[in-house]
Design a protein around this motif. Structure first.
Motif, PDB file in Angstrom:
ATOM      1  N   GLY A 137     -60.788 -71.018  93.470  1.00 52.79           N
ATOM      2  CA  GLY A 137     -61.806 -71.923  94.057  1.00 52.79           C
ATOM      3  C   GLY A 137     -62.199 -72.920  93.183  1.00 52.79           C
ATOM      4  N   LYS A 138     -62.166 -72.805  91.877  1.00 57.29           N
ATOM      5  CA  LYS A 138     -62.722 -73.972  91.120  1.00 57.29           C
ATOM      6  C   LYS A 138     -61.546 -74.068  89.885  1.00 57.29           C
ATOM      7  CE  LYS A 138     -66.889 -71.957  90.274  1.00 57.29           C
ATOM      8  NZ  LYS A 138     -68.241 -71.898  89.699  1.00 57.29           N
ATOM      9  N   PHE A 139     -61.740 -75.286  89.344  1.00 57.54           N
ATOM     10  CA  PHE A 139     -60.812 -75.557  88.217  1.00 57.54           C
ATOM     11  C   PHE A 139     -61.022 -75.094  86.912  1.00 57.54           C
ATOM     12  CE2 PHE A 139     -59.816 -77.971  92.136  1.00 57.54           C
ATOM     13  CZ  PHE A 139     -58.587 -78.174  92.229  1.00 57.54           C
ATOM     14  N   GLY A 140     -60.665 -74.043  86.582  1.00 62.88           N
ATOM     15  CA  GLY A 140     -61.290 -73.573  85.199  1.00 62.88           C
ATOM     16  C   GLY A 140     -60.563 -72.056  85.050  1.00 62.88           C
ATOM     17  N   ILE A 141     -61.507 -71.107  84.694  1.00 66.21           N
ATOM     18  CA  ILE A 141     -61.313 -69.794  84.756  1.00 66.21           C
ATOM     19  C   ILE A 141     -62.494 -69.372  85.480  1.00 66.21           C
ATOM     20  CG2 ILE A 141     -61.271 -67.588  83.493  1.00 66.21           C
ATOM     21  CD1 ILE A 141     -60.695 -69.212  80.861  1.00 66.21           C
ATOM     22  N   ASN A 142     -61.762 -68.722  86.922  1.00 67.65           N
ATOM     23  CA  ASN A 142     -63.017 -68.468  87.901  1.00 67.65           C
ATOM     24  C   ASN A 142     -63.615 -67.013  87.654  1.00 67.65           C
ATOM     25  OD1 ASN A 142     -62.528 -70.444  90.458  1.00 67.65           O
ATOM     26  ND2 ASN A 142     -60.629 -70.455  89.339  1.00 67.65           N
ATOM     27  N   GLY A 143     -64.587 -66.718  88.516  1.00 70.58           N
ATOM     28  CA  GLY A 143     -65.135 -65.858  88.084  1.00 70.58           C
ATOM     29  C   GLY A 143     -65.938 -65.417  86.895  1.00 70.58           C
ATOM     30  N   ASP A 144     -67.158 -64.924  87.172  1.00 70.01           N
ATOM     31  CA  ASP A 144     -68.268 -64.403  86.029  1.00 70.01           C
ATOM     32  C   ASP A 144     -67.899 -63.288  85.526  1.00 70.01           C
ATOM     33  OD1 ASP A 144     -70.428 -64.213  84.367  1.00 70.01           O
ATOM     34  OD2 ASP A 144     -71.873 -64.206  86.108  1.00 70.01           O
ATOM     35  N   LEU A 145     -67.407 -63.598  84.065  1.00 67.48           N
ATOM     36  CA  LEU A 145     -66.575 -62.672  83.265  1.00 67.48           C
ATOM     37  C   LEU A 145     -67.782 -62.611  82.113  1.00 67.48           C
ATOM     38  CD1 LEU A 145     -62.897 -63.701  83.265  1.00 67.48           C
ATOM     39  CD2 LEU A 145     -63.909 -61.936  84.668  1.00 67.48           C
ATOM     40  N   ALA A 146     -68.882 -63.055  82.006  1.00 65.07           N
ATOM     41  CA  ALA A 146     -69.482 -62.909  80.979  1.00 65.07           C
ATOM     42  C   ALA A 146     -69.777 -61.652  80.479  1.00 65.07           C
ATOM     43  CB  ALA A 146     -70.988 -63.471  81.587  1.00 65.07           C
ATOM     44  N   SER A 147     -69.981 -60.502  81.432  1.00 59.00           N
ATOM     45  CA  SER A 147     -70.045 -59.172  80.954  1.00 59.00           C
ATOM     46  C   SER A 147     -68.840 -58.841  79.634  1.00 59.00           C
ATOM     47  CB  SER A 147     -69.922 -58.152  81.943  1.00 59.00           C
ATOM     48  OG  SER A 147     -68.756 -58.223  82.561  1.00 59.00           O
ATOM     49  N   VAL A 148     -67.782 -59.428  79.891  1.00 60.80           N
ATOM     50  CA  VAL A 148     -66.558 -59.243  78.728  1.00 60.80           C
ATOM     51  C   VAL A 148     -66.725 -60.103  77.744  1.00 60.80           C
ATOM     52  CG1 VAL A 148     -64.069 -59.426  78.607  1.00 60.80           C
ATOM     53  CG2 VAL A 148     -65.145 -58.781  80.909  1.00 60.80           C
ATOM     54  N   ASN A 149     -67.073 -61.478  78.010  1.00 61.68           N
ATOM     55  CA  ASN A 149     -67.514 -62.480  77.110  1.00 61.68           C
ATOM     56  C   ASN A 149     -68.582 -63.579  77.653  1.00 61.68           C
ATOM     57  OD1 ASN A 149     -67.216 -64.963  75.352  1.00 61.68           O
ATOM     58  ND2 ASN A 149     -65.789 -63.549  74.225  1.00 61.68           N
ATOM     59  N   PRO A 150     -69.747 -63.820  76.992  1.00 67.06           N
ATOM     60  CA  PRO A 150     -70.784 -64.703  77.318  1.00 67.06           C
ATOM     61  C   PRO A 150     -70.072 -66.069  77.477  1.00 67.06           C
ATOM     62  CG  PRO A 150     -71.321 -63.495  75.446  1.00 67.06           C
ATOM     63  CD  PRO A 150     -70.117 -63.190  75.463  1.00 67.06           C
ATOM     64  N   ALA A 151     -68.972 -66.285  76.976  1.00 64.27           N
ATOM     65  CA  ALA A 151     -68.416 -67.990  77.163  1.00 64.27           C
ATOM     66  C   ALA A 151     -67.626 -67.971  78.573  1.00 64.27           C
ATOM     67  CB  ALA A 151     -67.473 -68.263  76.124  1.00 64.27           C
ATOM     68  N   LEU A 152     -67.212 -67.071  79.316  1.00 68.00           N
ATOM     69  CA  LEU A 152     -66.456 -67.047  80.313  1.00 68.00           C
ATOM     70  C   LEU A 152     -67.566 -66.763  81.424  1.00 68.00           C
ATOM     71  CD1 LEU A 152     -63.461 -65.007  79.465  1.00 68.00           C
ATOM     72  CD2 LEU A 152     -63.678 -67.386  79.315  1.00 68.00           C
ATOM     73  N   THR A 153     -68.251 -67.924  82.061  1.00 64.59           N
ATOM     74  CA  THR A 153     -69.133 -67.632  83.051  1.00 64.59           C
ATOM     75  C   THR A 153     -68.721 -68.001  84.351  1.00 64.59           C
ATOM     76  OG1 THR A 153     -70.019 -70.037  82.721  1.00 64.59           O
ATOM     77  CG2 THR A 153     -71.121 -68.330  81.432  1.00 64.59           C
ATOM     78  N   GLY A 154     -67.351 -68.905  84.359  1.00 65.58           N
ATOM     79  CA  GLY A 154     -66.794 -69.273  85.550  1.00 65.58           C
ATOM     80  C   GLY A 154     -67.544 -70.666  86.121  1.00 65.58           C
ATOM     81  N   LYS A 155     -68.611 -70.920  85.415  1.00 64.01           N
ATOM     82  CA  LYS A 155     -69.460 -72.157  85.682  1.00 64.01           C
ATOM     83  C   LYS A 155     -69.098 -73.572  85.469  1.00 64.01           C
ATOM     84  CE  LYS A 155     -73.597 -69.740  86.861  1.00 64.01           C
ATOM     85  NZ  LYS A 155     -73.288 -68.188  86.809  1.00 64.01           N
ATOM     86  N   ASN A 156     -69.025 -74.560  85.926  1.00 65.70           N
ATOM     87  CA  ASN A 156     -68.866 -75.804  85.320  1.00 65.70           C
ATOM     88  C   ASN A 156     -70.312 -76.621  84.956  1.00 65.70           C
ATOM     89  OD1 ASN A 156     -69.973 -77.457  87.842  1.00 65.70           O
ATOM     90  ND2 ASN A 156     -67.872 -77.188  88.875  1.00 65.70           N
ATOM     91  N   TRP A 157     -70.021 -77.762  84.365  1.00 68.82           N
ATOM     92  CA  TRP A 157     -71.161 -78.539  83.916  1.00 68.82           C
ATOM     93  C   TRP A 157     -72.346 -78.742  84.551  1.00 68.82           C
ATOM     94  CZ3 TRP A 157     -72.719 -83.727  84.091  1.00 68.82           C
ATOM     95  CH2 TRP A 157     -72.104 -84.539  85.022  1.00 68.82           C
ATOM     96  N   THR A 158     -71.948 -79.015  86.089  1.00 66.68           N
ATOM     97  CA  THR A 158     -72.900 -79.473  87.217  1.00 66.68           C
ATOM     98  C   THR A 158     -73.930 -78.272  87.424  1.00 66.68           C
ATOM     99  OG1 THR A 158     -71.629 -78.911  89.048  1.00 66.68           O
ATOM    100  CG2 THR A 158     -71.385 -81.193  87.993  1.00 66.68           C
TER     101      THR A 158
ATOM    102  N   CYS B 241     -57.010 -69.585  88.621  1.00 66.32           N
ATOM    103  CA  CYS B 241     -56.667 -68.683  87.286  1.00 66.32           C
ATOM    104  C   CYS B 241     -58.144 -67.867  87.380  1.00 66.32           C
ATOM    105  CB  CYS B 241     -56.728 -69.857  86.310  1.00 66.32           C
ATOM    106  SG  CYS B 241     -56.965 -68.751  84.422  1.00 66.32           S
ATOM    107  N   ASN B 242     -58.074 -66.723  87.104  1.00 67.69           N
ATOM    108  CA  ASN B 242     -59.139 -65.749  86.745  1.00 67.69           C
ATOM    109  C   ASN B 242     -58.578 -64.584  85.741  1.00 67.69           C
ATOM    110  OD1 ASN B 242     -57.725 -63.590  88.118  1.00 67.69           O
ATOM    111  ND2 ASN B 242     -57.771 -65.047  90.030  1.00 67.69           N
ATOM    112  N   GLY B 243     -59.486 -63.707  85.520  1.00 69.12           N
ATOM    113  CA  GLY B 243     -59.570 -62.584  84.619  1.00 69.12           C
ATOM    114  C   GLY B 243     -58.044 -61.984  84.824  1.00 69.12           C
ATOM    115  N   THR B 244     -57.262 -61.998  85.976  1.00 70.08           N
ATOM    116  CA  THR B 244     -56.378 -61.266  85.812  1.00 70.08           C
ATOM    117  C   THR B 244     -55.039 -62.066  85.404  1.00 70.08           C
ATOM    118  OG1 THR B 244     -55.643 -62.106  88.135  1.00 70.08           O
ATOM    119  CG2 THR B 244     -57.163 -60.248  88.149  1.00 70.08           C
TER     120      THR B 244
END
Length: 458
Positions: free
Chosen positions: A62-83, A415-418
């Protein structure tokens, strides 16, 4: 813009954010301005879910990046963009897309009714250009996805239509666009070069083969005319193939007086190979000549697009009441995985196109006190050439596995955690060939915040 201290500042901010959410580490964190809302315009770098529908949503995208909040796995993988990160820092509600939907292949789940969401001010759409409505993956490109790609000019007008034709004046307006104009201009150049090369190659192949096949006939000139006519007739026939064209030419050659030996594959085979080699050389030269002749036009077009966006900002946004407008220029496309894959000449052309756009945009808006021009190019270039201080571990390899069947679209849109590549990719720069990871989105948000604070807007 000088950026000798950018790396240290951004790394510090990133660490603070990872450890404490909004970076509150003591001192007065009171915002100098209380914004009523955040309004964002642009392309995939700012898109917060326009296409999170149908098959795209089913695939976990749904978004262009790494989708999904994976912060529980790594704090850097929030799935959020700059806005989204900017809104959280400002204490505003999580932004939502102004429109959702797709206009693609219904049989593949890419036809989903376009739906407006009143009160949602995330207008940025993946594939959007400044004013041209046909961007990457738009249905008019032949893509089965059918991305909406409403241009920035339309995005701004849609917001004005929804708000009575005016900005209130206390919104934070975010703007970032231009890259898709580069991509589409390059696609046009490539298509034109390919067409020129194909035409030159075909012409050279035909003339060379005809000459070789006719050389040993009793009357080479008459033979060449007959062979050429047969070759042209077969080439014009719907459904013809390279093999059928060759066979038509050879057949016409073999019936010419004194030329029956040419019917043997041992005789005509080397002639075909020689003609193919000549065609390849001619095609490559024609394609290169086309690019050399038309490349400068693309640079001029991008300069005009930069001026166009600047005018849009001044007349349609600031001119309609906006007082706080953040304008990010175009990042460094030349150091993306896509840019690095290009030949030197094309990469240099891309760099010239980006510079022309950024220079024109800067010239058009930098003097306006209601506009904050942010040099995202400088930050992205420094990250690509000096990654260590930013905490980046890889600036050349996409974090997402873009191959089927793991990634059905070959894009970070799904793209996502899978379907990440093996290993820790949380501090990679790129999710796919051009789109950043959530970590780089965080760096961008902190970069923008830094300059907002310097201007007194935070």
């Amino acid at each position: 813009m000088r950026h000798s201290h950018i790396a240290l500042a951004l790394l510090t901010a990133a660490v603070l954010s990872a450890c404490g959410g909004n970076g509150s580490s003591g001192g007065d964190q009171t915002l100098k301005n209380k914004y009523s809302a955040q309004v964002s315009f642009g392309d995939s770098l700012s898109d917060i879910g326009t296409y999170a529908v149908g098959t795209v949503k089913t695939l976990g995208g749904g978004k262009f990046g790494i989708n999904g909040d994976l912060a529980s796995v790594n704090p850097a993988l929030t799935g959020k963009n700059w806005t989204e990160l900017m809104a959280a820092q400002l204490g505003l509600p999580a932004p939502c897309p102004a429109l959702t939907g797709l206009e693609g292949d219904a049989t593949k789940g890419f036809a989903v009714a376009v739906t407006a969401h009143p009160g949602c001010y995330g207008y940025a759409q993946g594939g959007a250009r400044v004013s041209n409505p046909v961007g990457p993956s738009n249905k008019l490109t032949g893509s089965p996805v059918g991305a909406l790609t409403l241009p920035v000019a339309t995005q701004v007008q849609n917001h004005l239509n929804a708000t009575g034709g005016k900005f209130k004046g206390d919104e934070l307006v975010l703007m970032m666009a231009g890259a898709n104009d580069v991509f589409m201009q390059l696609a046009g150049l490539s298509a034109g070069g390919t067409a020129a090369g194909t035409a030159a190659g075909n012409a050279t192949f035909g003339s060379t083969l005809v000459g070789l096949l006719a050389a040993d006939a009793t009357n080479p000139q008459a033979a060449a005319q007959a062979i050429g006519a047969a070759l042209q007739t077969e080439s014009a026939r719907p459904g013809h193939t390279d093999t059928s064209v060759v066979q038509a030419a050879v057949g016409a050659a073999a019936v010419q007086p004194g030329n029956s030996a040419v019917a043997s594959v041992s005789v005509y085979g080397p002639m075909v190979a020689k003609a193919q080699a000549a065609a390849a050389t001619a095609g490559a030269k024609a394609g290169a000549d086309y690019a050399a002749a038309n490349g400068p036009k693309l640079v001029a077009a991008m300069a005009a697009t930069g001026t166009e966006l600047a005018t849009l900002i001044k007349t349609r946004i600031v001119g309609n009441g906006a007082n706080f407008v953040v304008v990010n220029n175009m990042p460094d496309i030349g150091t993306t995985p896509l840019g690095r894959s290009l030949d030197a000449g094309t990469n240099a052309l891309v760099n010239s196109m980006v510079k022309a756009f950024n220079d024109a945009l800067f010239a058009g808006v930098s003097a306006d006190a209601k506009v904050l021009y942010v040099d995202a190019y400088a930050a992205s270039h420094d990250q690509a050439t000096n990654p260590g201080p930013y905490g980046l571990t890889n600036v050349t390899t996409p974090a997402c596995d873009l191959t089927a069947p793991r990634n059905a679209l070959g894009s970070s849109l799904v793209c996502n955690g899978t379907n990440l590549i093996a290993g820790d990719v949380s501090h990679y720069s790129f999710a796919d060939e051009v789109h950043p990871t959530p970590f780089v989105q965080l760096l961008l948000a902190r970069y923008v915040s830094k300059y907002m604070a310097q201007k007194g807007w935070l």
